[in-house]
Design an enzyme around this catalytic site. Structure first.
Site, PDB file in Angstrom:
ATOM      1  N   THR A  26      57.298 -35.437  94.382  1.00  0.00           N
ATOM      2  CA  THR A  26      58.553 -34.794  94.797  1.00  0.00           C
ATOM      3  C   THR A  26      58.284 -33.326  95.116  1.00  0.00           C
ATOM      4  OG1 THR A  26      59.826 -36.308  93.442  1.00  0.00           O
ATOM      5  CG2 THR A  26      60.895 -34.225  93.997  1.00  0.00           C
ATOM      6  N   GLY A  27      59.019 -32.806  96.086  1.00  0.00           N
ATOM      7  CA  GLY A  27      58.909 -31.380  96.419  1.00  0.00           C
ATOM      8  C   GLY A  27      58.422 -31.202  97.841  1.00  0.00           C
ATOM      9  N   GLY A  82      53.033 -32.608  93.844  1.00  0.00           N
ATOM     10  CA  GLY A  82      52.874 -31.159  93.868  1.00  0.00           C
ATOM     11  C   GLY A  82      52.896 -30.593  92.456  1.00  0.00           C
ATOM     12  N   ASP A  84      54.074 -26.608  90.252  1.00  0.00           N
ATOM     13  CA  ASP A  84      54.554 -25.225  90.354  1.00  0.00           C
ATOM     14  C   ASP A  84      53.443 -24.238  90.029  1.00  0.00           C
ATOM     15  OD1 ASP A  84      57.341 -25.788  91.003  1.00  0.00           O
ATOM     16  OD2 ASP A  84      57.269 -26.848  89.090  1.00  0.00           O
ATOM     17  N   LYS A  94      55.177 -28.380  85.992  1.00  0.00           N
ATOM     18  CA  LYS A  94      55.934 -29.088  87.017  1.00  0.00           C
ATOM     19  C   LYS A  94      57.408 -29.091  86.640  1.00  0.00           C
ATOM     20  CE  LYS A  94      54.535 -32.934  88.822  1.00  0.00           C
ATOM     21  NZ  LYS A  94      55.044 -32.457  90.112  1.00  0.00           N
ATOM     22  N   GLY A  96      59.875 -27.719  88.898  1.00  0.00           N
ATOM     23  CA  GLY A  96      60.665 -26.773  89.692  1.00  0.00           C
ATOM     24  C   GLY A  96      61.720 -27.499  90.516  1.00  0.00           C
ATOM     25  N   GLU A 103      58.235 -37.887  87.285  1.00  0.00           N
ATOM     26  CA  GLU A 103      56.874 -37.499  87.697  1.00  0.00           C
ATOM     27  C   GLU A 103      55.883 -37.722  86.557  1.00  0.00           C
ATOM     28  OE1 GLU A 103      57.800 -34.017  90.995  1.00  0.00           O
ATOM     29  OE2 GLU A 103      57.783 -33.466  88.891  1.00  0.00           O
ATOM     30  N   LYS A 121      49.600 -21.196  93.953  1.00  0.00           N
ATOM     31  CA  LYS A 121      49.964 -21.880  92.702  1.00  0.00           C
ATOM     32  C   LYS A 121      48.852 -21.850  91.642  1.00  0.00           C
ATOM     33  CE  LYS A 121      53.808 -23.858  94.505  1.00  0.00           C
ATOM     34  NZ  LYS A 121      53.891 -25.236  94.861  1.00  0.00           N
TER      35      LYS A 121
HETATM   36  C1  5RP Z   1      59.301 -31.283  91.223  1.00  0.00           C
HETATM   37  C2  5RP Z   1      57.953 -30.700  91.087  1.00  0.00           C
HETATM   38  C3  5RP Z   1      57.276 -30.227  92.313  1.00  0.00           C
HETATM   39  O1  5RP Z   1      56.091 -30.914  92.470  1.00  0.00           O
HETATM   40  C4  5RP Z   1      57.013 -28.763  92.169  1.00  0.00           C
HETATM   41  O2  5RP Z   1      58.255 -28.109  91.940  1.00  0.00           O
HETATM   42  C5  5RP Z   1      56.344 -28.167  93.404  1.00  0.00           C
HETATM   43  O3  5RP Z   1      57.212 -28.223  94.483  1.00  0.00           O
HETATM   44  P1  5RP Z   1      56.847 -27.583  95.885  1.00  0.00           P
HETATM   45  O4  5RP Z   1      55.743 -28.398  96.465  1.00  0.00           O
HETATM   46  O5  5RP Z   1      58.121 -27.654  96.680  1.00  0.00           O
HETATM   47  O6  5RP Z   1      56.423 -26.155  95.638  1.00  0.00           O
HETATM   48  O7  5RP Z   1      57.371 -30.623  90.029  1.00  0.00           O
HETATM   49  O8  5RP Z   1      59.831 -31.620  89.992  1.00  0.00           O
END
Ligand code: 5RP
Length: 219
Positions: A26-27, A82, A84, A94, A96, A103, A121
């Site tokens: 997700t993200g 992904g 954070d 993770k 965000g 996840e 990151k």
């Molecule tokens: C969602 C997550 C995402 O993987 C994380 O926030 C990174 O997102 P992005 O790729 O938009 O920076 O943990 O719960």
């Protein structure tokens, strides 16, 4: 930055083969992997996806990826997700995007957990506020207990997770990213899961301005 995310995601997708069960993260970075997988499916790739959020499930279906229930498979071959923040031990923060519970369930059932990030990151010490998913009942009391652990929790206003819970974003001066802390947080009544992912990532693919870097866990 978008270009670096896309490069990392598309590199990760190269590991996907016919017949695999693929965890769909997700993200905004994982989204590039889903889009690329969609193109590959249109070109004949035969995979089944397991989504880590309702949003990723919607996108996957939209681009033509078959999406299955995680309960229908004993394990997942490869997940691409992904993060954070990522440290040098391949531990992660993770959540965000608020999808940390699903996840983490998917990551824990995956033979390979490939994390895709842009270079911003990668850190020595975590600083991203730690997302903690909590049940609605008594959330202020759960926040009190997180305060006792040294966190400064803030409710994520107007946000409800796919599992109908709240997220507390927990600021801190310093945290020791450890399994002990992950478990200590999860032992608080009312906490469903937290965004410390310790020992789950097998590889991290980093999109850098000067190319791609791959970090692998030493077994
Ligand atoms: C969602 C997550 C995402 O993987 C994380 O926030 C990174 O997102 P992005 O790729 O938009 O920076 O943990 O719960």
């Amino acid at each position: 930055m978008e270009e670096l995310k896309r490069k990392a995601a598309e590199k990760a997708v190269e590991a996907i083969e016919d017949g695999m069960v693929v965890g769909l993260g997700t993200g905004s970075t994982a989204r590039y992997a889903i889009l690329k997988l969609g193109e590959m499916v249109k070109g004949g790739l035969d995979i089944v996806g397991v989504a880590t959020s309702l949003e990723s499930e919607r996108l996957a279906k939209e681009v033509g990826i078959k999406v299955a229930d995680i309960n229908d498979y004993d394990s997942i071959d490869i997940t691409i997700d992904g993060a954070d923040q990522v440290n040098g031990k391949l531990d992660l923060i993770k959540g965000g995007g608020g999808a940390l519970l699903r996840e983490k369930i998917v990551a824990s059932c995956s033979k390979r957990e490939i994390i895709v990030v842009d270079e911003s990151k990668i850190v020595d010490d975590f600083s991203f506020p730690l997302p903690v998913e909590v049940v609605k009942f008594g959330w202020k009391r759960t926040a009190d207990k997180l305060r006792q652990l040294g966190f400064n929790p803030r409710i994520r206003h107007g946000f409800i997770t796919d599992n109908e819970n709240y997220i507390l974003d927990c600021e801190y001066e310093r945290i020791k990213a450890s399994k002990e802390l992950e478990e200590e947080i999860n032992n608080i009544p009312g906490v469903v899961e937290n965004g410390l992912f310790i020992g789950l990532a097998t590889e991290v693919i980093i999109g850098r301005k000067d190319g791609i870097e791959v970090m692998k866990r030493g077994y």
